[in-house]
Design a protein around this motif. Sequence first.
Motif, PDB file in Angstrom:
ATOM      1  N   GLY A  76      34.042  42.447  25.729  1.00 31.87           N
ATOM      2  CA  GLY A  76      33.418  41.985  24.461  1.00 31.87           C
ATOM      3  C   GLY A  76      32.978  40.468  24.763  1.00 31.87           C
ATOM      4  O   GLY A  76      32.154  39.887  24.387  1.00 31.87           O
ATOM      5  N   LEU A  77      33.970  39.889  25.399  1.00 36.43           N
ATOM      6  CA  LEU A  77      34.129  38.178  25.719  1.00 36.43           C
ATOM      7  C   LEU A  77      32.622  38.070  26.767  1.00 36.43           C
ATOM      8  O   LEU A  77      31.726  37.057  26.440  1.00 36.43           O
ATOM      9  N   ILE A  78      32.565  38.987  27.610  1.00 32.54           N
ATOM     10  CA  ILE A  78      31.151  38.793  28.656  1.00 32.54           C
ATOM     11  C   ILE A  78      30.011  38.803  27.739  1.00 32.54           C
ATOM     12  O   ILE A  78      28.867  38.051  27.947  1.00 32.54           O
ATOM     13  N   ILE A  79      29.852  39.940  26.831  1.00 31.49           N
ATOM     14  CA  ILE A  79      28.879  40.128  26.035  1.00 31.49           C
ATOM     15  C   ILE A  79      28.578  39.073  25.139  1.00 31.49           C
ATOM     16  O   ILE A  79      27.489  38.602  24.728  1.00 31.49           O
ATOM     17  N   ALA A  80      29.528  38.427  24.617  1.00 31.88           N
ATOM     18  CA  ALA A  80      29.550  37.534  23.583  1.00 31.88           C
ATOM     19  C   ALA A  80      28.964  36.077  24.418  1.00 31.88           C
ATOM     20  O   ALA A  80      28.057  35.452  23.741  1.00 31.88           O
ATOM     21  N   MET A  81      29.125  35.929  25.466  1.00 31.59           N
ATOM     22  CA  MET A  81      28.794  34.839  26.341  1.00 31.59           C
ATOM     23  C   MET A  81      27.255  35.082  26.720  1.00 31.59           C
ATOM     24  O   MET A  81      26.489  33.747  26.453  1.00 31.59           O
ATOM     25  N   PHE A  82      26.743  36.211  26.906  1.00 28.12           N
ATOM     26  CA  PHE A  82      25.368  36.382  27.234  1.00 28.12           C
ATOM     27  C   PHE A  82      24.608  36.231  25.718  1.00 28.12           C
ATOM     28  O   PHE A  82      23.614  35.461  25.661  1.00 28.12           O
ATOM     29  N   ILE A  83      25.496  36.782  24.519  1.00 28.62           N
ATOM     30  CA  ILE A  83      24.761  36.734  23.252  1.00 28.62           C
ATOM     31  C   ILE A  83      24.596  35.041  22.886  1.00 28.62           C
ATOM     32  O   ILE A  83      23.349  34.462  22.560  1.00 28.62           O
ATOM     33  N   ALA A  84      25.541  34.280  23.358  1.00 24.59           N
ATOM     34  CA  ALA A  84      25.536  32.599  22.963  1.00 24.59           C
ATOM     35  C   ALA A  84      24.826  31.877  24.009  1.00 24.59           C
ATOM     36  O   ALA A  84      24.443  30.743  24.042  1.00 24.59           O
ATOM     37  N   GLY A  85      24.334  32.409  25.120  1.00 25.29           N
ATOM     38  CA  GLY A  85      23.280  32.053  26.171  1.00 25.29           C
ATOM     39  C   GLY A  85      24.300  30.821  26.853  1.00 25.29           C
ATOM     40  O   GLY A  85      23.733  29.763  26.954  1.00 25.29           O
ATOM     41  N   ALA A 116      27.747  36.126  36.541  1.00 25.59           N
ATOM     42  CA  ALA A 116      27.201  37.148  37.553  1.00 25.59           C
ATOM     43  C   ALA A 116      28.224  37.818  38.292  1.00 25.59           C
ATOM     44  O   ALA A 116      28.048  38.954  38.682  1.00 25.59           O
ATOM     45  N   LEU A 117      29.276  37.157  38.453  1.00 28.50           N
ATOM     46  CA  LEU A 117      30.382  37.666  39.405  1.00 28.50           C
ATOM     47  C   LEU A 117      31.437  38.347  38.708  1.00 28.50           C
ATOM     48  O   LEU A 117      31.757  39.351  39.166  1.00 28.50           O
ATOM     49  N   GLY A 118      31.540  38.124  37.174  1.00 27.16           N
ATOM     50  CA  GLY A 118      32.463  39.006  36.674  1.00 27.16           C
ATOM     51  C   GLY A 118      31.972  40.204  35.679  1.00 27.16           C
ATOM     52  O   GLY A 118      32.751  41.061  35.452  1.00 27.16           O
ATOM     53  N   PRO A 159      29.724  42.760  36.742  1.00 29.79           N
ATOM     54  CA  PRO A 159      29.745  44.068  37.418  1.00 29.79           C
ATOM     55  C   PRO A 159      31.106  44.821  37.588  1.00 29.79           C
ATOM     56  O   PRO A 159      31.392  45.822  36.882  1.00 29.79           O
ATOM     57  N   PRO A 160      32.157  43.867  37.713  1.00 29.18           N
ATOM     58  CA  PRO A 160      33.749  44.617  37.813  1.00 29.18           C
ATOM     59  C   PRO A 160      33.917  44.890  36.470  1.00 29.18           C
ATOM     60  O   PRO A 160      34.879  45.549  36.235  1.00 29.18           O
ATOM     61  N   GLY A 161      33.505  43.941  35.499  1.00 28.05           N
ATOM     62  CA  GLY A 161      34.035  44.001  34.076  1.00 28.05           C
ATOM     63  C   GLY A 161      33.577  45.456  33.431  1.00 28.05           C
ATOM     64  O   GLY A 161      34.323  45.962  32.612  1.00 28.05           O
ATOM     65  N   ILE A 162      32.420  45.864  33.988  1.00 33.69           N
ATOM     66  CA  ILE A 162      31.985  47.044  33.299  1.00 33.69           C
ATOM     67  C   ILE A 162      32.966  48.040  33.628  1.00 33.69           C
ATOM     68  O   ILE A 162      32.968  49.151  33.030  1.00 33.69           O
ATOM     69  N   PHE A 163      33.497  47.955  34.903  1.00 39.54           N
ATOM     70  CA  PHE A 163      34.535  49.170  35.244  1.00 39.54           C
ATOM     71  C   PHE A 163      35.987  48.671  35.067  1.00 39.54           C
ATOM     72  O   PHE A 163      36.783  48.999  35.862  1.00 39.54           O
ATOM     73  N   GLN A 164      36.162  47.926  34.061  1.00 37.63           N
ATOM     74  CA  GLN A 164      37.409  47.493  33.543  1.00 37.63           C
ATOM     75  C   GLN A 164      38.440  46.613  34.586  1.00 37.63           C
ATOM     76  O   GLN A 164      39.427  46.696  34.307  1.00 37.63           O
ATOM     77  N   ILE A 165      37.455  45.892  35.354  1.00 40.02           N
ATOM     78  CA  ILE A 165      38.355  44.841  36.200  1.00 40.02           C
ATOM     79  C   ILE A 165      37.923  43.712  35.794  1.00 40.02           C
ATOM     80  O   ILE A 165      36.787  43.132  36.026  1.00 40.02           O
ATOM     81  N   ASN A 166      38.974  42.840  35.481  1.00 41.89           N
ATOM     82  CA  ASN A 166      38.609  41.471  34.865  1.00 41.89           C
ATOM     83  C   ASN A 166      39.199  40.208  35.169  1.00 41.89           C
ATOM     84  O   ASN A 166      39.472  39.279  34.708  1.00 41.89           O
ATOM     85  N   GLU A 167      39.919  40.351  36.374  1.00 51.79           N
ATOM     86  CA  GLU A 167      40.528  39.212  37.261  1.00 51.79           C
ATOM     87  C   GLU A 167      39.592  38.172  37.281  1.00 51.79           C
ATOM     88  O   GLU A 167      39.868  36.925  37.111  1.00 51.79           O
ATOM     89  N   PRO A 168      38.162  38.362  37.617  1.00 51.42           N
ATOM     90  CA  PRO A 168      37.322  37.316  37.768  1.00 51.42           C
ATOM     91  C   PRO A 168      37.156  36.350  36.405  1.00 51.42           C
ATOM     92  O   PRO A 168      37.153  35.142  36.750  1.00 51.42           O
ATOM     93  N   ILE A 169      37.423  36.994  35.316  1.00 50.13           N
ATOM     94  CA  ILE A 169      37.014  36.340  33.951  1.00 50.13           C
ATOM     95  C   ILE A 169      38.628  35.737  33.784  1.00 50.13           C
ATOM     96  O   ILE A 169      38.497  34.546  33.332  1.00 50.13           O
ATOM     97  N   LEU A 170      39.568  36.495  33.900  1.00 55.28           N
ATOM     98  CA  LEU A 170      40.903  36.233  33.503  1.00 55.28           C
ATOM     99  C   LEU A 170      41.326  34.775  34.346  1.00 55.28           C
ATOM    100  O   LEU A 170      41.807  33.795  33.615  1.00 55.28           O
ATOM    101  N   PHE A 171      41.052  34.667  35.522  1.00 57.28           N
ATOM    102  CA  PHE A 171      41.384  33.399  36.241  1.00 57.28           C
ATOM    103  C   PHE A 171      40.012  32.563  36.468  1.00 57.28           C
ATOM    104  O   PHE A 171      40.372  31.375  36.997  1.00 57.28           O
TER     105      PHE A 171
END
Length: 447
Positions: free
Chosen positions: A316-325, A334-336, A338-350
Amino acid sequence: MNFVDKFIMPFANKLGSNRHLLAIRDALVGMIAITMIGSLSVLVTNLGAVPGVGKYYEKFMISIFGETWKTLGSDIWWGTLAFMTIFAVFGIANRLARSYGDDGFEAMLVSAASFFVLIPQVANVSLTPEGGEAVTGGAWGFISWNYFNSTALFTGIIVALVATEIFVRLAKVKFLIIKLPDGVPPAVSRSFAKLLPGMVTIFTVGLFGLLLRKFISDGAYLNDWLNKVLVSPLTGAVDTLAFAILIVFLVHCFWILGLHGPNILGGITTPLMTKLGQDNINMYAQGVDNLSKYHVLSGSFLDAFVYLGGSGATLGLIIAMFIAGRKRYKQLLALGTPPGIFQINEPILFGLPIVLNPIWFIPFILSPIIMTIVAYSSISLGLVHPVVADIPWVTPAIVGGLLATGGHVSGAILAAVNLVISIVIYLPFVFVTGRIDARKAEKKPLA
């Protein structure tokens, strides 16, 4: 931070490194191939119960595989989920013994034998002779499969832990070790070295079971007694909205501090939710239509409806960032993504970061709590079908809700609604961080 370092971090580290909890978690996670294929077999076999499309699905399967097309799924379920406790006993004993420096092989066998020692040898059976009336009575050598499946999981965990502890400690007592000549093959020598510790462990467990039945449990075997005094009350307390909120809150509090919340609490939550999940799968396999009999907080509930994109529902955070541009985070997205779609979010967390970042504390904890309330309430009110299948934790959002509920569209809709909720909660904070970054940029001196 001083308070966190002094009081919270030591407790979290101690809990997360406890060898017994780690053994339980690692064993159950190591069984994922068994639980997944068993769960999928139940799912495929029972898709015919899905309203609307079920009858067409059954006709399609019969046209390809014949009238006995359900046999394979039933065989796979019987060889996997029906014996789940046995696999857990082997796995937990092995992991715990290895944590003490033992190779774990003998510990597995001794723990399994200890578990079988505590199983009743007589069961009530009903036989109907040809042309006669049914006769019911006790018969030796019949064992209910309820002593092997998830119903006995807590008993299996306890027996595996206790038996392994006794065995490993006795194996270190010098006068109990039998030493054979150097010419004896190493495998034989190792087995004889632990002969007496293994025998004493099994005898001790057997004696305990006898004393329990004679003086404490009024003749009931360990599993039946534990289910009566512990498991049933505990299971009832687990499958509540309050417990679900507590678990989600603690998991995300640990993550905020940079600690892997699911791993730290996994030794406690995994066996509890696994048992409830297997109960649901078993009822679904038996064709139980009364949804009120199913557990709500079970199996893959959190992965399907709460951890969308990973802990914190960061998809939801990733989509919100795309919405906010948010162009500033273009590379991170770009890095977070693809893995975020598959429930892997360490790139975003850290990478954002969310960890130890006070700006993101509120949405990171608030989103999953609200999503938990919505999901639990929807299932308990009968609006959404309960979780009746295990799904891999990397299953994408919405698809996971569909599969976890046995192919019911209501599960996908609930996951989609929760995803929208997470986007709405994160969006204001995305705009706030944008303003903060803009103010910092205005104050930055020109080069």
